[in-house]
Enzyme design. Structure first.
Site, short mmCIF file in Angstrom:
data_model
loop_
_atom_site.label_atom_id
_atom_site.label_comp_id
_atom_site.label_asym_id
_atom_site.label_seq_id
_atom_site.Cartn_x
_atom_site.Cartn_y
_atom_site.Cartn_z
N GLU A 3 -32.07 14.52 51.21
CA GLU A 3 -31.63 13.61 50.17
C GLU A 3 -32.03 12.18 50.53
O GLU A 3 -32.38 11.88 51.67
CB GLU A 3 -30.11 13.71 50.02
CG GLU A 3 -29.59 15.13 49.90
CD GLU A 3 -29.60 15.65 48.48
OE1 GLU A 3 -29.54 14.84 47.54
OE2 GLU A 3 -29.67 16.88 48.31
N LYS A 51 -37.24 9.19 48.45
CA LYS A 51 -37.35 10.17 49.54
C LYS A 51 -38.60 9.93 50.39
O LYS A 51 -38.94 10.76 51.23
CB LYS A 51 -37.36 11.58 48.96
CG LYS A 51 -36.08 11.93 48.21
CD LYS A 51 -36.13 13.36 47.72
CE LYS A 51 -34.87 13.70 46.94
NZ LYS A 51 -34.86 15.11 46.47
N ASN A 165 -30.88 17.71 45.50
CA ASN A 165 -30.19 18.82 44.86
C ASN A 165 -28.70 18.84 45.17
O ASN A 165 -27.87 19.15 44.33
CB ASN A 165 -30.84 20.15 45.28
CG ASN A 165 -30.55 21.25 44.28
OD1 ASN A 165 -30.62 21.05 43.08
ND2 ASN A 165 -30.21 22.43 44.79
N ARG A 251 -34.79 24.74 41.53
CA ARG A 251 -33.85 24.38 42.58
C ARG A 251 -32.56 25.18 42.37
O ARG A 251 -32.08 25.34 41.24
CB ARG A 251 -33.53 22.88 42.56
CG ARG A 251 -34.77 21.99 42.66
CD ARG A 251 -35.57 22.22 43.93
NE ARG A 251 -34.79 21.97 45.13
CZ ARG A 251 -34.62 20.78 45.67
NH1 ARG A 251 -35.18 19.72 45.10
NH2 ARG A 251 -33.92 20.63 46.77
#
Length: 285
Positions: A3, A51, A165, A251
């Site tokens: 994350e 990210k 996610n 996901r």
């Protein structure tokens, strides 16, 4: 995939180790950068962008890396054994007199003039943890595709950068929003949803553990993430799990069918078990 808060913390630690220091070793074990040697270069700063990690050098060049699913940076004192994995997994080594930063299984490794960083990260939306954060711009981008599933929209890095996610799943639960609801049908809850995700991420910035419940104990740290078939912490209904997202980019998504009951029609195919669609599992386990 890590994350945004994980990348933020890693960049902070890398910046502490490298900023202002001159590299005595700067090697790449990647075909397209194998001839590049950064020994003698001075690191100006290390910053996160969503990210992505940007290592900016004093000569106005930038090294961009991305973790994707399995990458990581490890920092060691010189002479310490590297323990991040086998030697063949090492992609980048950046070492100073005091620290050795070793990149394992890194992806999207590119070296460009700093003035051209936008060619690498310019497509990203506002960084939810960055100085460029702009809630209204993020919401505008999300609303540009009103028919999109909200769970897909808030994970799309072109809308806002940094949410992964885990925070997607947990924020949707806390907001009481069904992951497969259309953006247009939850417009009044979009801002609180995104703001909740940001608060959760900021709460975990300074530690590697990621808790959304306030409890760091294993098994108590998340509301629905990773809890397929287990009772909802609020209503005791078994948590469901399914795949969400475009084909080959799915996901795993978790949700409570009661706390996140849809307030509007959900795509009928969303519960058929087709590729890219959720496959509900309600068996306790």
């Amino acid at each position: 995939m890590p994350e945004g808060d994980t990348v933020w913390l890693a960049a902070k630690r890398m910046n502490t180790a490298l900023a202002g220091a001159t590299l005595r070793r700067g090697e790449f074990r990647l075909p397209h950068l194998a001839a590049l040697d950064l020994a003698g270069a001075t690191v100006r700063e290390v910053v996160p962008r969503g990210k992505h990690m940007l290592i900016r050098l004093a000569d106005d060049h930038t090294l961009r890396t991305h973790y994707r699913m399995d990458g990581s940076w490890h920092i060691y004192r010189p002479g310490t054994r590297w323990r991040g994995g086998p030697g063949y997994d090492v992609r980048v080594v950046l070492a100073t007199d005091e620290w050795e930063c070793v990149g394992y299984r890194l992806h999207d490794v590119e070296y460009v003039p700093t003035s051209q960083e936008d060619t690498l990260v310019g497509h990203l939306g506002p960084d939810i943890l960055g100085p460029d954060w702009d809630l209204e711009e993020a919401l505008r981008r999300i609303r540009d595709r009103p028919e999109e599933q909200v769970g897909v929209a808030i994970l799309d890095q072109r809308n806002l950068a940094g949410i992964g996610n885990l925070y997607k799943v947990e924020s949707l639960f806390l907001a009481g929003v069904h992951p497969w609801a259309r953006v247009a049908d939850v417009d009044d809850r979009l801002a609180p949803l995104v703001e909740r995700a940001q608060r959760l991420m900021k709460a975990n910035l300074e530690r590697p553990e990621q808790s959304t419940t306030g409890d760091l104990r294993r098994g108590y740290d998340h509301w629905v993430y990773g809890r397929k078939g287990k009772p909802c912490r609020r209503c005791r209904t078994p948590i469901l799990m399914g795949d969400q997202g475009p084909h080959l980019q799915e996901r795993v998504t978790y949700w409570c069918p009661r706390c996140q009951a849809a307030r509007s029609a959900i795509d009928p195919q969303a519960r058929t078990g087709e590729p890219g669609r959720p496959r509900p599992v309600a068996t306790p386990g």
